[in-house]
Design an enzyme around this catalytic site. Structure first.
Site, PDB file in Angstrom:
ATOM      1  N   HIS A 550      40.126  28.656   4.133  1.00  9.82           N
ATOM      2  CA  HIS A 550      39.500  27.394   4.540  1.00  9.82           C
ATOM      3  C   HIS A 550      38.257  27.716   5.353  1.00  9.82           C
ATOM      4  O   HIS A 550      37.989  28.869   5.695  1.00  9.82           O
ATOM      5  CB  HIS A 550      40.474  26.567   5.401  1.00  9.82           C
ATOM      6  CG  HIS A 550      40.853  27.260   6.680  1.00  9.82           C
ATOM      7  ND1 HIS A 550      41.743  28.321   6.721  1.00  9.82           N
ATOM      8  CD2 HIS A 550      40.438  27.064   7.961  1.00  9.82           C
ATOM      9  CE1 HIS A 550      41.869  28.740   7.958  1.00  9.82           C
ATOM     10  NE2 HIS A 550      41.089  28.012   8.743  1.00  9.82           N
ATOM     11  N   ASP A 552      36.108  26.049   8.912  1.00 12.14           N
ATOM     12  CA  ASP A 552      36.541  25.306  10.098  1.00 12.14           C
ATOM     13  C   ASP A 552      35.789  24.012  10.358  1.00 12.14           C
ATOM     14  O   ASP A 552      36.236  23.204  11.167  1.00 12.14           O
ATOM     15  CB  ASP A 552      36.444  26.206  11.341  1.00 12.14           C
ATOM     16  CG  ASP A 552      37.534  27.263  11.376  1.00 12.14           C
ATOM     17  OD1 ASP A 552      38.556  27.075  10.679  1.00 12.14           O
ATOM     18  OD2 ASP A 552      37.372  28.276  12.082  1.00 12.14           O
ATOM     19  N   HIS A 622      37.833  31.800   5.414  1.00  7.53           N
ATOM     20  CA  HIS A 622      38.754  32.822   5.904  1.00  7.53           C
ATOM     21  C   HIS A 622      40.188  32.346   5.761  1.00  7.53           C
ATOM     22  O   HIS A 622      40.457  31.149   5.634  1.00  7.53           O
ATOM     23  CB  HIS A 622      38.453  33.162   7.362  1.00  7.53           C
ATOM     24  CG  HIS A 622      38.505  31.967   8.281  1.00  7.53           C
ATOM     25  ND1 HIS A 622      37.492  31.035   8.343  1.00  7.53           N
ATOM     26  CD2 HIS A 622      39.458  31.527   9.156  1.00  7.53           C
ATOM     27  CE1 HIS A 622      37.800  30.096   9.220  1.00  7.53           C
ATOM     28  NE2 HIS A 622      38.997  30.368   9.720  1.00  7.53           N
ATOM     29  N   ARG A 632      53.374  36.963  15.220  1.00  2.88           N
ATOM     30  CA  ARG A 632      51.930  37.171  15.406  1.00  2.88           C
ATOM     31  C   ARG A 632      51.386  36.064  16.288  1.00  2.88           C
ATOM     32  O   ARG A 632      51.471  34.885  15.946  1.00  2.88           O
ATOM     33  CB  ARG A 632      51.242  37.150  14.039  1.00  2.88           C
ATOM     34  CG  ARG A 632      49.713  37.210  14.047  1.00  2.88           C
ATOM     35  CD  ARG A 632      49.241  36.899  12.631  1.00  2.88           C
ATOM     36  NE  ARG A 632      47.832  37.127  12.394  1.00  2.88           N
ATOM     37  CZ  ARG A 632      46.877  36.228  12.561  1.00  2.88           C
ATOM     38  NH1 ARG A 632      47.180  35.016  13.021  1.00  2.88           N
ATOM     39  NH2 ARG A 632      45.620  36.521  12.275  1.00  2.88           N
TER      40      ARG A 632
END
Length: 702
Positions: A550, A552, A622, A632
């Site tokens: 996507h 941002d 990204h 994570r």
């Protein structure tokens, strides 16, 4: 009769214009009405007669296109015929030959002659009934605008095992209907088929001006200016031709209404049939003018998008003047700049550019003028609409570019924090406006923030409490700065972690501003501590991503390579940052791609204190590879140059922590050297967390 019709359908084509990528169609003679062909095609589709459905639906598309071309060509031809030109505006002088009385007769005579010419021309092109025999009801007009024939075509082609044509038809329908869930699922299936080529995903209805414009921009990005110039010139010519097509459509027959639509419109306006001669003429002419006024926006709007590109024609002229200047054609550059002044006569940036070109030429060139194109701004964009555009967009796209970043050497000397190093720049990351910086957090600070996430992160935070908003194979948890401060004040978490959350995000903002925008302040618009945990037993044969590809601040369309900067995207975001807290997990690497969302250009492995900063637009698509084991955690940050979009919760969080700190400093210490952690009103941490949730629901940002 049926066999005769099928024979006609299979006859070889002669001179018909088809969408790129499709074979020539057999032409039915005479040209049939597109709505009847479309209805017959849908009926054939419903009965499983796939070949007949394909032939009829494609003939419907060809018929509609031919009707439009005939209307445009006949209108242009008849406007140039002697005796059909409209008389000038009448004079108020009673003795003038163009006083209202004679002028009315001249106007009526010209209108009747032009009407007769258009009717005869249309009859030659379309058959005895002319354009009137090809009027389409509004519902079917909308179906063609939504490209619904291509949805039927893609399924019919699939049944006929013609995958290349099926994919092209599906993609063509998708471009105009990007929110259509079924077509998106179909395209995903096509992508997974082994026999489908990437080149098959093409828009068969893409207007020629967009084709040339996009190819020209792509060449400009690669600094191939000389090769881009012919395409940019073609894009401008085709844009103007498309404008004329649109205006010609406005002068065609009015759309027919179905009985239901007629009932809905009853009472809204007096029907022309009940009006007098002049009321009927005025009413129709007003509708034509309103239609024409919508043409500039229609030409500047990409298929499937809701809003046009502002100042599309002046932008093309600006790109042309810049490209001509780069290859040394200063005279042509000046002509394009002078053309921009036809739209915006007082534009200081364009005037400054003209002065610069004049100095470079070294001599006055009074012979230079605007481009000799057969149009003026008043023809294309009425003054009222241009005034509205000026109000909506105070700055032109060529005004005051954003400041260039300082040189890397100067930035390294003056802006690095102690221990922070630049690990990778944009060149090493194979992109633009990307950077990897290490050392923003110490291992001890990472542990504090990890503990804060463990104690306070909420499942599905920012995603309406959905535990797995991006993938069913991972658990998503999040924490905002305000909620962290509220929990710290309530005693549910330590104040040290909440305070470090604010400090760490501010460090990242300072570095991002220093590197990318040293002379243009950045403000944090949202700060989110997020953790993704692999769900045990859900990782076998996993094929999805932890976070799909996507951008941002815009809606990425991987099939066309475009990124639409419009809601629901957070269009005010300018830069993004990801500050990592750990690396003790499997998978979960960040990766950048080309706009196709498939071609990976760079990959970054998270580690404690590593900041990946990049611009938020379509130049930096990204995603995150699947987290297949472990947890994570990342501090996700979004920055904006617009102060009105500054993170309001941040100020409240800082105030809460400051009040708590001042209250603790004012307390009288007791003799007990190991007091219990402060707990609001004596409540336990779990009770305090529940109370904070009840009083302060999590903000839904993402």
């Amino acid at each position: 009769m049926l066999s005769l019709l099928l024979l006609l359908l299979l006859l070889p084509a002669r001179g018909c214009v088809e969408a790129p990528g499709l074979a020539k169609l057999p032409r039915l003679a005479p040209l049939q009405s597109p709505d009847l062909l479309y209805a017959d095609g849908v009926r054939a589709y419903a009965t499983g007669a796939w070949e007949r459905a394909v032939a009829l639906l494609r003939e419907a598309l060809r018929s509609r296109a031919e009707v439009g071309r005939a209307r445009r060509d006949c209108g242009a031809r008849c406007a140039a015929e002697p005796g059909t030109e409209l008389p000038p505006v009448p004079s108020s002088d009673p003795g003038s030959d163009l006083s209202p009385g004679p002028w009315e007769r001249l106007l009526l005579r010209a209108a009747l002659r032009r009407a007769e010419c258009v009717s005869q021309c249309a009859a030659r092109r379309l058959g005895p009934r002319g354009a009137a025999g090809h009027r389409v009801v509004r519902a079917l007009q909308n179906a063609f605008r939504r490209r619904e024939p291509y949805n039927y075509l893609q399924r019919a082609y699939y049944k006929l095992k013609k995958l290349d044509l099926a994919v092209a038809a599906a993609h063509t329908f998708y471009v105009a209907n990007p929110k259509h869930l079924q077509i998106r699922e179909d395209l995903v299936k096509y992508h997974r088929m082994s026999g489908v080529r990437r080149q098959s995903f093409r828009d068969l209805e893409k207007p020629l001006h967009w084709v040339a414009y996009d190819e020209g921009l792509e060449l400009l990005k690669r600094q191939e200016v000389a090769a881009a110039l012919p395409l940019l010139e073609e894009a401008l010519r085709e844009s103007l031709a498309q404008m004329e097509n649109c205006r010609a459509q406005c002068e065609g027959p009015e759309e027919q209404l179905t009985e239901e639509e007629e009932k809905e419109e009853e009472g809204e306006a007096q029907p022309d049939s009940q009006s007098g001669l002049y009321e009927a003429i005025a009413g129709h002419w007003i509708r034509v003018l309103q239609c024409r006024q919508r043409c500039p926006g229609a030409v500047a709007t990409r298929p499937g998008q809701d809003s046009p590109i502002s100042d599309f024609l002046p932008i093309q002229l600006w790109q042309l003047q810049k490209a001509h200047a780069q290859v040394g054609n200063l005279s042509q550059a000046m002509e394009n700049a002078l053309s921009i002044l036809l739209f915006y006569p007082e534009d200081e940036a364009v005037k400054g550019t003209l002065n610069k070109y004049q100095k470079l030429l070294g001599e006055q060139r009074p012979d230079l003028s605007a481009r000799e194109d057969p149009w003026t701004p008043d023809d294309l964009i009425p003054e009222g609409l241009r005034k509205k555009l000026r109000e909506d967009q105070e700055k032109r796209p060529w005004d005051s570019k954003l400041p260039e970043p300082e040189s890397l050497a100067k930035w390294r000397d003056s802006h690095f924090l102690d221990g922070v190093t630049l690990t990778q720049d944009a060149g090493q990351l194979n992109g633009s406006e990307r950077a990897v910086l290490d050392g923003l957090l110490t291992p001890a600070e990472c542990e504090i923030l990890l503990q804060l996430a463990k104690d306070a992160a909420k499942t599905g935070d920012g995603y309406r409490s959905r535990r797995s908003p991006h993938t069913p194979h991972e658990l998503f948890e999040g924490l905002t700065v305000l909620r962290a401060a509220q929990l710290a004040r309530a005693g549910a978490v330590g104040r040290r972690g909440a305070k470090l959350l604010l400090e760490a995000s501010e460090r990242a903002r300072n570095l991002t501003q220093a590197y990318f925008s040293p002379e243009w302040p950045l403000h944090l618009s949202f700060t989110h501590l997020v953790c993704r945990s692999a769900i045990d037993g859900e990782q076998e044969q996993r094929m999805d991503l932890s976070h799909p590809v996507h951008a941002d601040n815009c809606l990425l369309d991987p099939y066309s390579g475009e990124c639409w900067k419009e809601p629901p995207a957070y269009t005010y975001r300018d830069y993004s940052g990801l500050l990592y807290l750990n690396d003790d997990f499997q998978g979960g690497d960040l990766f950048f791609t080309e706009p196709d969302a498939l071609t990976v250009t760079a990959q970054v492995r998270p580690q404690c204190g590593r900041l990946v900063a990049f611009s938020s637009g379509g130049e930096n698509p990204h995603g995150v590879w699947a987290v297949t084991k472990g947890r994570r955690c990342t501090l996700a940050l979004w920055h904006t140059r617009a102060p009105e979009h500054m993170e309001q919760d941040r100020a409240e969080a800082e105030m809460l922590l400051r009040e708590q700190e001042e209250a603790e400093e004012g307390e009288i210490p007791s003799g007990n050297s190991s007091p219990e952690p402060p707990s609001a009103l004596g409540r336990r941490p779990q009770q305090a967390r529940m109370e904070v949730e009840r009083q302060h629901p999590a903000r839904e940002e993402l």
